[in-house]
Motif scaffolding. Structure first.
Motif, PDB file in Angstrom:
ATOM      1  N   ILE A  66       0.842  -1.204   0.000  1.00  0.00           N
ATOM      2  CA  ILE A  66       0.000   0.000   0.000  1.00  0.00           C
ATOM      3  C   ILE A  66       0.872   1.247   0.000  1.00  0.00           C
ATOM      4  CG2 ILE A  66      -1.650   1.333   1.377  1.00  0.00           C
ATOM      5  CD1 ILE A  66      -2.852  -1.426   2.227  1.00  0.00           C
ATOM      6  N   ASN A  67       1.937   1.237   0.809  1.00  0.00           N
ATOM      7  CA  ASN A  67       2.850   2.385   0.851  1.00  0.00           C
ATOM      8  C   ASN A  67       3.536   2.616  -0.491  1.00  0.00           C
ATOM      9  OD1 ASN A  67       2.263   2.944   3.523  1.00  0.00           O
ATOM     10  ND2 ASN A  67       3.954   1.714   4.304  1.00  0.00           N
ATOM     11  N   ASP A  68       3.692   1.545  -1.277  1.00  0.00           N
ATOM     12  CA  ASP A  68       4.283   1.665  -2.614  1.00  0.00           C
ATOM     13  C   ASP A  68       3.257   2.091  -3.661  1.00  0.00           C
ATOM     14  OD1 ASP A  68       6.777   0.964  -1.671  1.00  0.00           O
ATOM     15  OD2 ASP A  68       6.613  -1.146  -2.259  1.00  0.00           O
ATOM     16  N   GLY A  69       2.004   2.294  -3.233  1.00  0.00           N
ATOM     17  CA  GLY A  69       0.984   2.800  -4.141  1.00  0.00           C
ATOM     18  C   GLY A  69       0.087   1.758  -4.775  1.00  0.00           C
ATOM     19  N   ASN A  70       0.059   0.544  -4.258  1.00  0.00           N
ATOM     20  CA  ASN A  70      -0.795  -0.493  -4.835  1.00  0.00           C
ATOM     21  C   ASN A  70      -2.253  -0.204  -4.475  1.00  0.00           C
ATOM     22  OD1 ASN A  70      -2.369  -2.948  -5.119  1.00  0.00           O
ATOM     23  ND2 ASN A  70      -0.418  -3.972  -5.500  1.00  0.00           N
ATOM     24  N   ILE A  71      -2.994   0.276  -5.446  1.00  0.00           N
ATOM     25  CA  ILE A  71      -4.385   0.682  -5.228  1.00  0.00           C
ATOM     26  C   ILE A  71      -5.269  -0.519  -4.898  1.00  0.00           C
ATOM     27  CG2 ILE A  71      -6.421   1.665  -6.355  1.00  0.00           C
ATOM     28  CD1 ILE A  71      -4.478   3.516  -7.862  1.00  0.00           C
ATOM     29  N   ASP A  72      -5.059  -1.649  -5.563  1.00  0.00           N
ATOM     30  CA  ASP A  72      -5.887  -2.830  -5.303  1.00  0.00           C
ATOM     31  C   ASP A  72      -5.753  -3.293  -3.853  1.00  0.00           C
ATOM     32  OD1 ASP A  72      -6.909  -2.917  -7.886  1.00  0.00           O
ATOM     33  OD2 ASP A  72      -5.303  -4.228  -8.602  1.00  0.00           O
ATOM     34  N   ASP A  73      -4.533  -3.302  -3.337  1.00  0.00           N
ATOM     35  CA  ASP A  73      -4.343  -3.698  -1.944  1.00  0.00           C
ATOM     36  C   ASP A  73      -4.969  -2.683  -0.995  1.00  0.00           C
ATOM     37  OD1 ASP A  73      -3.076  -6.019  -2.654  1.00  0.00           O
ATOM     38  OD2 ASP A  73      -1.046  -5.279  -2.256  1.00  0.00           O
ATOM     39  N   ALA A  74      -4.874  -1.410  -1.335  1.00  0.00           N
ATOM     40  CA  ALA A  74      -5.486  -0.370  -0.505  1.00  0.00           C
ATOM     41  C   ALA A  74      -7.004  -0.545  -0.465  1.00  0.00           C
ATOM     42  CB  ALA A  74      -5.123   1.013  -1.034  1.00  0.00           C
ATOM     43  N   LYS A  75      -7.608  -0.801  -1.625  1.00  0.00           N
ATOM     44  CA  LYS A  75      -9.054  -1.033  -1.679  1.00  0.00           C
ATOM     45  C   LYS A  75      -9.435  -2.265  -0.865  1.00  0.00           C
ATOM     46  CE  LYS A  75      -9.890   0.843  -6.309  1.00  0.00           C
ATOM     47  NZ  LYS A  75     -10.271   0.458  -7.682  1.00  0.00           N
ATOM     48  N   TRP A  76      -8.664  -3.330  -1.023  1.00  0.00           N
ATOM     49  CA  TRP A  76      -8.939  -4.576  -0.304  1.00  0.00           C
ATOM     50  C   TRP A  76      -8.959  -4.331   1.202  1.00  0.00           C
ATOM     51  CZ3 TRP A  76      -6.425  -7.509   3.331  1.00  0.00           C
ATOM     52  CH2 TRP A  76      -6.898  -8.812   3.517  1.00  0.00           C
ATOM     53  N   LEU A  77      -7.964  -3.596   1.680  1.00  0.00           N
ATOM     54  CA  LEU A  77      -7.885  -3.324   3.117  1.00  0.00           C
ATOM     55  C   LEU A  77      -9.059  -2.462   3.581  1.00  0.00           C
ATOM     56  CD1 LEU A  77      -6.210  -3.705   5.707  1.00  0.00           C
ATOM     57  CD2 LEU A  77      -5.084  -1.546   5.157  1.00  0.00           C
ATOM     58  N   LEU A  78      -9.373  -1.423   2.830  1.00  0.00           N
ATOM     59  CA  LEU A  78     -10.485  -0.553   3.216  1.00  0.00           C
ATOM     60  C   LEU A  78     -11.818  -1.298   3.211  1.00  0.00           C
ATOM     61  CD1 LEU A  78      -9.530   2.747   1.377  1.00  0.00           C
ATOM     62  CD2 LEU A  78      -9.584   2.358   3.852  1.00  0.00           C
ATOM     63  N   GLU A  79     -12.018  -2.179   2.232  1.00  0.00           N
ATOM     64  CA  GLU A  79     -13.264  -2.952   2.171  1.00  0.00           C
ATOM     65  C   GLU A  79     -13.445  -3.823   3.404  1.00  0.00           C
ATOM     66  OE1 GLU A  79     -12.922  -5.087  -1.495  1.00  0.00           O
ATOM     67  OE2 GLU A  79     -13.329  -3.305  -2.709  1.00  0.00           O
ATOM     68  N   ARG A  80     -12.349  -4.214   4.032  1.00  0.00           N
ATOM     69  CA  ARG A  80     -12.427  -5.084   5.204  1.00  0.00           C
ATOM     70  C   ARG A  80     -12.329  -4.325   6.522  1.00  0.00           C
ATOM     71  NH1 ARG A  80     -11.400  -7.263   0.843  1.00  0.00           N
ATOM     72  NH2 ARG A  80     -11.779  -9.443   0.392  1.00  0.00           N
ATOM     73  N   ARG A  81     -11.567  -3.256   6.547  1.00  0.00           N
ATOM     74  CA  ARG A  81     -11.359  -2.519   7.791  1.00  0.00           C
ATOM     75  C   ARG A  81     -12.317  -1.352   7.976  1.00  0.00           C
ATOM     76  NH1 ARG A  81      -5.948  -3.093   9.929  1.00  0.00           N
ATOM     77  NH2 ARG A  81      -5.607  -5.330   9.963  1.00  0.00           N
ATOM     78  N   ALA A  82     -12.851  -0.828   6.884  1.00  0.00           N
ATOM     79  CA  ALA A  82     -13.791   0.297   6.951  1.00  0.00           C
ATOM     80  C   ALA A  82     -15.013  -0.073   6.119  1.00  0.00           C
ATOM     81  CB  ALA A  82     -13.127   1.570   6.443  1.00  0.00           C
ATOM     82  N   LYS A  83     -15.654  -1.176   6.508  1.00  0.00           N
ATOM     83  CA  LYS A  83     -16.750  -1.742   5.720  1.00  0.00           C
ATOM     84  C   LYS A  83     -17.877  -0.755   5.477  1.00  0.00           C
ATOM     85  CE  LYS A  83     -15.949  -6.457   7.149  1.00  0.00           C
ATOM     86  NZ  LYS A  83     -16.419  -7.595   7.903  1.00  0.00           N
ATOM     87  N   LYS A  84     -18.207   0.011   6.494  1.00  0.00           N
ATOM     88  CA  LYS A  84     -19.341   0.925   6.366  1.00  0.00           C
ATOM     89  C   LYS A  84     -19.137   1.907   5.214  1.00  0.00           C
ATOM     90  CE  LYS A  84     -22.367   3.782   9.157  1.00  0.00           C
ATOM     91  NZ  LYS A  84     -22.631   4.322  10.484  1.00  0.00           N
ATOM     92  N   GLU A  85     -17.924   2.418   5.084  1.00  0.00           N
ATOM     93  CA  GLU A  85     -17.651   3.403   4.037  1.00  0.00           C
ATOM     94  C   GLU A  85     -17.247   2.784   2.702  1.00  0.00           C
ATOM     95  OE1 GLU A  85     -16.425   5.220   7.990  1.00  0.00           O
ATOM     96  OE2 GLU A  85     -15.988   3.353   6.975  1.00  0.00           O
TER      97      GLU A  85
END
Length: 120
Positions: A66-85
């Motif tokens: 994610i720190n290297d800019g991988n958008i797919d991994d960032a989305k994956w994490l947000l979908e699981r950690r910030a489900k409501k949003e």
């Protein structure tokens, strides 16, 4: 209990082996393993650290990606950690005429039950 045997158990746990697999790999019984865990706090602590190692390393890899800019991994994490949003789950409301219907009401109206797993 030898250092070599302890290292074999650690290796197994660090590679996601379960207790049975670790014991088989190290050449000891599950009863022996559980006895050592119960009787030796240092051994127990080492095994717990080894068991959590793979998860910890996976978190580091994900964070670095994610720190290297991988958008797919960032989305994956947000979908699981910030489900409501960020969840991709969709809620569907049905309106028949001017009335909202729940699934149970629709089942009753049409005298049917939903199919499960594609089977009738």
């Amino acid at each position: 209990m030898t250092e070599e045997l302890v290292r074999k158990l650690e290796y197994g746990f660090m590679h996601d082996f379960n207790i049975t697999e670790c014991c088989e790999y190290a050449g000891i019984s599950r009863d022996t393993y559980h006895s050592w865990v119960k009787e030796n706090e240092d051994f127990s602590d080492r095994m717990e650290r080894a068991r959590s190692d793979l998860k910890r390393r996976a978190k580091v890899v994900l964070a670095e990606s994610i720190n290297d800019g991988n958008i797919d991994d960032a989305k994956w994490l947000l979908e699981r950690r910030a489900k409501k949003e960020y969840s991709t789950k969709q809620d569907i409301d049905m309106v028949i005429g001017n009335r909202e219907e729940t699934v149970k009401e629709l089942e009753g109206l049409f005298n049917c039950t939903p199919k499960s797993n594609g089977q009738t």
